[in-house]
Design a protein around this motif. Structure first.
Motif, PDB file in Angstrom:
ATOM      1  N   LEU A  71      35.453  27.699  -9.532  1.00  0.00           N
ATOM      2  CA  LEU A  71      34.551  27.816 -10.525  1.00  0.00           C
ATOM      3  C   LEU A  71      33.229  28.639 -10.252  1.00  0.00           C
ATOM      4  O   LEU A  71      32.642  28.492  -9.201  1.00  0.00           O
ATOM      5  CB  LEU A  71      33.956  26.503 -11.006  1.00  0.00           C
ATOM      6  N   SER A  72      32.999  29.675 -11.113  1.00  0.00           N
ATOM      7  CA  SER A  72      31.941  30.624 -10.742  1.00  0.00           C
ATOM      8  C   SER A  72      31.168  30.847 -12.041  1.00  0.00           C
ATOM      9  O   SER A  72      31.423  30.714 -13.013  1.00  0.00           O
ATOM     10  CB  SER A  72      32.535  32.304 -10.311  1.00  0.00           C
ATOM     11  N   ARG A  73      29.879  30.981 -11.545  1.00  0.00           N
ATOM     12  CA  ARG A  73      29.087  31.394 -12.621  1.00  0.00           C
ATOM     13  C   ARG A  73      29.217  32.794 -13.242  1.00  0.00           C
ATOM     14  O   ARG A  73      29.080  33.026 -14.508  1.00  0.00           O
ATOM     15  CB  ARG A  73      27.475  31.332 -12.091  1.00  0.00           C
ATOM     16  N   GLY A  74      29.662  33.655 -12.620  1.00  0.00           N
ATOM     17  CA  GLY A  74      30.161  34.957 -13.328  1.00  0.00           C
ATOM     18  C   GLY A  74      28.782  35.917 -13.086  1.00  0.00           C
ATOM     19  O   GLY A  74      28.601  36.584 -14.218  1.00  0.00           O
ATOM     20  N   LYS A  86      28.814  30.135 -16.944  1.00  0.00           N
ATOM     21  CA  LYS A  86      27.492  29.519 -16.626  1.00  0.00           C
ATOM     22  C   LYS A  86      27.498  28.124 -16.457  1.00  0.00           C
ATOM     23  O   LYS A  86      27.109  27.338 -15.709  1.00  0.00           O
ATOM     24  CB  LYS A  86      26.355  30.189 -17.529  1.00  0.00           C
ATOM     25  N   ASN A  87      28.312  27.441 -17.577  1.00  0.00           N
ATOM     26  CA  ASN A  87      28.404  26.067 -17.523  1.00  0.00           C
ATOM     27  C   ASN A  87      29.386  25.470 -16.812  1.00  0.00           C
ATOM     28  O   ASN A  87      30.797  25.372 -17.241  1.00  0.00           O
ATOM     29  CB  ASN A  87      28.592  25.806 -19.124  1.00  0.00           C
ATOM     30  N   ARG A  88      29.399  25.220 -15.694  1.00  0.00           N
ATOM     31  CA  ARG A  88      30.363  24.877 -14.506  1.00  0.00           C
ATOM     32  C   ARG A  88      31.178  23.539 -14.741  1.00  0.00           C
ATOM     33  O   ARG A  88      32.333  23.243 -14.527  1.00  0.00           O
ATOM     34  CB  ARG A  88      29.967  24.739 -13.150  1.00  0.00           C
ATOM     35  N   VAL A  89      30.356  22.449 -15.808  1.00  0.00           N
ATOM     36  CA  VAL A  89      31.022  21.411 -16.112  1.00  0.00           C
ATOM     37  C   VAL A  89      32.190  21.581 -17.037  1.00  0.00           C
ATOM     38  O   VAL A  89      33.108  21.055 -17.019  1.00  0.00           O
ATOM     39  CB  VAL A  89      29.853  20.294 -16.607  1.00  0.00           C
ATOM     40  N   ILE A 109      22.749  21.491  -9.097  1.00  0.00           N
ATOM     41  CA  ILE A 109      22.351  20.201  -9.097  1.00  0.00           C
ATOM     42  C   ILE A 109      23.161  19.330 -10.138  1.00  0.00           C
ATOM     43  O   ILE A 109      23.298  18.250  -9.858  1.00  0.00           O
ATOM     44  CB  ILE A 109      21.095  19.962  -8.688  1.00  0.00           C
ATOM     45  N   HIS A 110      23.149  19.984 -11.298  1.00  0.00           N
ATOM     46  CA  HIS A 110      23.509  19.488 -12.386  1.00  0.00           C
ATOM     47  C   HIS A 110      25.121  18.859 -12.154  1.00  0.00           C
ATOM     48  O   HIS A 110      25.378  17.970 -12.908  1.00  0.00           O
ATOM     49  CB  HIS A 110      23.319  20.571 -13.710  1.00  0.00           C
ATOM     50  N   LEU A 111      25.729  19.545 -11.306  1.00  0.00           N
ATOM     51  CA  LEU A 111      27.143  18.978 -11.266  1.00  0.00           C
ATOM     52  C   LEU A 111      27.332  18.351  -9.787  1.00  0.00           C
ATOM     53  O   LEU A 111      26.788  18.772  -8.656  1.00  0.00           O
ATOM     54  CB  LEU A 111      28.063  20.120 -11.173  1.00  0.00           C
ATOM     55  N   ALA A 112      27.553  17.192  -9.886  1.00  0.00           N
ATOM     56  CA  ALA A 112      27.694  16.297  -8.615  1.00  0.00           C
ATOM     57  C   ALA A 112      28.904  17.003  -7.669  1.00  0.00           C
ATOM     58  O   ALA A 112      29.741  17.218  -8.388  1.00  0.00           O
ATOM     59  CB  ALA A 112      28.037  14.790  -9.062  1.00  0.00           C
ATOM     60  N   LYS A 113      28.663  16.951  -6.289  1.00  0.00           N
ATOM     61  CA  LYS A 113      29.713  17.138  -5.554  1.00  0.00           C
ATOM     62  C   LYS A 113      29.953  16.159  -4.441  1.00  0.00           C
ATOM     63  O   LYS A 113      29.153  15.380  -4.101  1.00  0.00           O
ATOM     64  CB  LYS A 113      28.868  18.758  -4.645  1.00  0.00           C
TER      65      LYS A 113
END
Length: 350
Positions: free
Chosen positions: A83-86, A123-126, A150-154
């Motif tokens: 998953l990339s922001r691009g 941009k929306n990795r979720v 940080i919005h996506l838990a790892k």
């Protein structure tokens, strides 16, 4: 390691940028605080997420590390997606099977090296993570450039640090190159120190000592970017890297760390007659490529050397060059701490 400019004019500019760095740093720390206190909520996806990121601007060797981990998981028989922001996605793909046909150089690089591993730009990795699970039945997600996301838990948070410029002059952008305060490295589960072969033993030890100060007990794995081969742009023929020894070369690149590329050429015995640097992610125009060939004509090298990240953007321009054009292909190798790396990855495998 890079040093800050010492001339009076540059120092005056840096001093003027200092207040902006303090403001930006305050905003960054406030955002992190809100997530730590639960005021802002992180989203957890139904499969493990491995993040590979950095704490400084510029090239830290993150992309080949993502590729290395993707291959590791694939060899374990796991279905993985990237998953990339691009960032800087301005390259148009023709005949693309994707709904979106605009990508960046890193996407093209992954497409060439690991074509059977899905890579989603969003941009929306979720959202892209859920899409990867639905469309490709991904069992593991590799979050490219995810330390600040940080919005996506790892489940595993890896930070790459470039030994050639590890701490971004110890200041947050725009005064320095740090994307957030150094002490935030404590959020990492593992640090991968890249390009350790391009620094002295004392320099590496100094970096590790500093990491112990700021990141406490976060384990450090040492890696090198190892030259694999030379590849001809004309016919994709592979040449042994030792072919570069004693050759007079002209090189150009548009990568985050051109110093490392230059050092790699010199370490293989290539004699650099000219070296042109463009901004990271730069997309070459036809006139720029013709200008580079003209520049090479003036110095008459034995070959022109580029990186694979540059090659994927110009591979369709084969007939322009008056000299052999070779790509120096690189790969990541862990030279110290492989057991740490393996244990961290295997701990989240199921």
């Amino acid at each position: 390691m890079k040093e800050e400019p010492s001339d009076i004019c540059s120092q005056a500019v840096l001093k003027a940028l200092y207040p902006l760095s303090k403001i930006y740093g305050f905003v960054v720390k406030t955002r992190i605080f809100f997530y730590e206190k639960g005021i802002l909520k992180s989203v957890r996806l139904p499969v493990p997420v491995i993040s590979v990121g950095n704490i400084t601007m510029g090239g830290t060797g993150k992309t080949p590390v993502v590729e290395y981990i993707a291959k590791y998981l694939q060899e374990k028989g796991k279905r993985v997606a990237i998953l990339s922001r691009g960032y800087a996605a301005t390259i148009k793909q023709e005949n693309s099977s994707l709904a979106e046909n605009v990508c960046n150089d890193e996407y093209l690089l992954f497409q060439e090296n690991i074509p059977n591993i899905p890579h989603l730009l969003n941009k929306n990795r979720v959202k892209s993570g859920l899409e990867a699970i639905r469309r490709f039945q991904a069992e593991y997600l590799l979050l490219d450039d995810g330390f600040q996301h940080i919005h996506l838990a790892k489940d595993l948070n890896i930070v790459t640090i470039d030994a050639l410029n590890p701490f971004g002059h110890e200041h947050i952008v725009p005064r320095g190159m740090l994307r957030e305060p150094l002490e935030e490295l404590r959020r990492a589960d593992m640090i991968m120190l890249t390009r350790v072969n391009q620094c002295s033993h004392d320099e590496i030890q100094s970096i590790i000592d500093r990491l112990r100060e700021v990141a406490r007990h976060v384990p450090v794995v040492e890696t090198v970017h190892k030259p694999i081969c030379l590849e001809s742009l004309a016919d994709a023929a592979r040449l042994d890297i030792h072919c570069l020894h004693g050759k007079k070369v002209f090189a150009f690149c548009a990568i985050g760390n051109p110093v490392s590329f230059r050092k790699s050429i010199e370490s293989l015995g290539g004699e650099l007659l000219g070296f042109r640097v463009f901004p990271d992610h730069h997309v070459y125009t036809s006139s720029e490529l013709r200008g580079l060939n003209t520049e090479a004509l003036r110095i008459r090298p034995d070959a022109i050397i580029i990186t694979q990240k540059d090659k994927v953007k110009i591979k369709n321009v084969r007939n322009l060059w008056d000299f052999p054009l070779w790509t120096l292909k690189m790969g990541v190798r862990i030279v110290k701490g492989y057991e740490i790396f393996e244990n961290k990855i295997n701990a989240i495998l199921h």
